[in-house]
Each structure stands twice: as structure tokens, then as C-alpha cells.
Design a protein around this motif. Sequence first.
Motif, PDB file in Angstrom:
ATOM      1  N   UNK A 177     125.961 125.435 197.912  1.00  0.00           N
ATOM      2  CA  UNK A 177     125.353 124.174 198.342  1.00  0.00           C
ATOM      3  C   UNK A 177     125.401 123.999 199.857  1.00  0.00           C
ATOM      4  N   UNK A 178     126.542 124.287 200.466  1.00  0.00           N
ATOM      5  CA  UNK A 178     126.656 124.133 201.917  1.00  0.00           C
ATOM      6  C   UNK A 178     125.757 125.132 202.637  1.00  0.00           C
ATOM      7  N   UNK A 179     125.750 126.359 202.166  1.00  0.00           N
ATOM      8  CA  UNK A 179     124.888 127.375 202.777  1.00  0.00           C
ATOM      9  C   UNK A 179     123.423 126.961 202.679  1.00  0.00           C
ATOM     10  N   UNK A 180     123.045 126.468 201.528  1.00  0.00           N
ATOM     11  CA  UNK A 180     121.647 126.129 201.259  1.00  0.00           C
ATOM     12  C   UNK A 180     121.165 124.907 202.037  1.00  0.00           C
ATOM     13  N   UNK A 181     122.032 123.896 202.144  1.00  0.00           N
ATOM     14  CA  UNK A 181     121.571 122.618 202.690  1.00  0.00           C
ATOM     15  C   UNK A 181     122.090 122.289 204.087  1.00  0.00           C
ATOM     16  N   UNK A 182     123.081 123.030 204.573  1.00  0.00           N
ATOM     17  CA  UNK A 182     123.668 122.673 205.867  1.00  0.00           C
ATOM     18  C   UNK A 182     123.631 123.805 206.878  1.00  0.00           C
ATOM     19  N   UNK A 183     124.068 124.984 206.505  1.00  0.00           N
ATOM     20  CA  UNK A 183     124.236 126.042 207.496  1.00  0.00           C
ATOM     21  C   UNK A 183     122.909 126.442 208.125  1.00  0.00           C
ATOM     22  N   UNK A 189     135.013 126.712 204.839  1.00  0.00           N
ATOM     23  CA  UNK A 189     133.937 126.808 205.818  1.00  0.00           C
ATOM     24  C   UNK A 189     133.466 128.242 205.916  1.00  0.00           C
ATOM     25  N   UNK A 190     132.273 128.412 206.472  1.00  0.00           N
ATOM     26  CA  UNK A 190     131.707 129.747 206.668  1.00  0.00           C
ATOM     27  C   UNK A 190     130.997 129.764 208.012  1.00  0.00           C
ATOM     28  N   UNK A 227     141.794 127.073 198.034  1.00  0.00           N
ATOM     29  CA  UNK A 227     142.187 128.296 197.325  1.00  0.00           C
ATOM     30  C   UNK A 227     141.090 129.350 197.219  1.00  0.00           C
ATOM     31  N   UNK A 228     139.958 129.124 197.865  1.00  0.00           N
ATOM     32  CA  UNK A 228     138.873 130.098 197.880  1.00  0.00           C
ATOM     33  C   UNK A 228     138.388 130.284 199.305  1.00  0.00           C
ATOM     34  N   UNK A 229     137.696 131.385 199.540  1.00  0.00           N
ATOM     35  CA  UNK A 229     137.017 131.548 200.807  1.00  0.00           C
ATOM     36  C   UNK A 229     135.764 130.691 200.845  1.00  0.00           C
ATOM     37  N   UNK A 230     135.363 130.281 202.036  1.00  0.00           N
ATOM     38  CA  UNK A 230     134.211 129.404 202.166  1.00  0.00           C
ATOM     39  C   UNK A 230     132.890 130.112 202.370  1.00  0.00           C
ATOM     40  N   UNK A 231     132.895 131.417 202.456  1.00  0.00           N
ATOM     41  CA  UNK A 231     131.675 132.172 202.720  1.00  0.00           C
ATOM     42  C   UNK A 231     131.052 132.604 201.398  1.00  0.00           C
TER      43      UNK A 231
END
Length: 252
Positions: free
Chosen positions: A204-210, A168-169, A195-199
Motif C-alpha cells: 500500500x505504501x509503495x503503491x500510494x506514497x513512494x 519504511x522503504x 517485526x518486518x522489513x518495510x521494503x
Amino acid sequence: MSSPSATIRSDLPFSIAGAERGGRWVIACDHATNRVPPDVTPLGLSSEDMARHIAYDPGALGTSLALGEALGAPVVSSNFSRLVIDPNRGPDDPTLIMQLYDGSIIPGNRMLTREGRAWRLESYHAAYHGALARTLAARPDAILVSIHSFTPRLRGRPFRPWEVGVLFAGDRRLSDPLIAALAAHTAAPVGINEPYGGDLPGDTVDRHALGAGRLNALIELRNDVIATPGGQRDWAGKLAQALQSALSEIDG
């Protein structure tokens, strides 16, 4: 070079399974296949490399399709290898088209021209995101769930103990209750931004959801636990139950 699922059409840069399904959930599978389309310059990698996680997310498509069935949700998936162009990166990200990945050089990307990069961006990256954007726009209260898989161990790195991780970010509305629900039904530890940061700006999440304020979750599954159809169905069931539980908590 085979795709991990015959459900993806060979003539499109994306596939939408269950487009007629209603409800709020929309599943995205960014790295669904290791396919290199015939109009793309050969990447020059061995079949062994193309079967690795560097080319796609093994098990992610089968899990996404099963999850879509369990939730009654459409599944939007890519139809090109992440080595052609990575749809989970922004257009300006330096890792958009990889030249070296986990110890393997990608010869077909080393001499890619600016024009060739722009063509891949328009023909594949933009086409996939357009399909996802249209699917989400048809559901004003849509919830985006992005499904990925990760390798148990990168070359020269420690073993990754998580079977599932939630990334998540900033927006943790869905992620926090989802992590709690998964932890209640999972023996292995749940990765929190592992195993990765979400920011990752432009993903895809940043572009379509956040930016749109949509509920969202990015779920990473270790690919050895979803290597078989049975494992994919099992994890899809766990994820469906956990996602529904998390949404119930949010909705009160």
C-alpha cells in the motif's frame, strides 16, 4: 463470522470513515476485518483460525478509527479478510492469496482458478485501492499513515518485544522523527523495520506514497496492546501526538 467493527458496511469491499474531514492525514487500514463476503467461496477454516492474525489485524481498525478522530483524518479500511486477497500485496506477489499461513492451511484457496483469482483482484483488491487513491487525490499534500498489527509470537518463533514498530522503504522523512517521538513516550523498544522489513514492492505504501513522493509511515502495533477499546484509544492518542510532533519537525 463477525467484523471487528460495526462501522463497516456489509455491501462494499471498503469503508471510508470521516470522508468529510479535511487536513493532510489519511489513514489506511488494509487488514481491518476477518469477513469473508458471501460471494466468495468459503475458505474452509475454523472460527478459531478466522479469529487469528492470519485472517486480519486484530485491533487495527479500532485504533485506526480512533486515530482518524484524533487527527481529523479520513480512515479507509478494507471489508474483506486478508485470506480472501491481501490488499497490502502487489498483484504479482506470490503471497497475494495465501494457501498456508502460520501453520494453517486455507482449503478454499488451494484450488482457486486463474479466473477466480482475477475476479477477487478486481472485486476486492482493486476496489479498495481505488477508494484509497481517490481519498488521497482529494488532498494534494496528503500524508499516508498505514496501520497494522502483529501477533506477539508466530508458531515456533521467539516472542516479539516491540509494542510498536515503524516500517519504511527508502523514504525516511516522516519515519525518523516519528521513531524518535515514539521512543520518547514508550517504555518498550520501538521496532525499526520490525517485526518486518518495510521494503515490500507493490504494498500500500509503495503503491500510494513512494511513487508519488508523499510523506508516509507504516505503523505496526503488537495486537495484545490494542486488544481492547481502551488500548486502541490509548495508542491512537500516542500515535497522534507522535505523528503531529514528527510533522512539526519536518515542516520546521
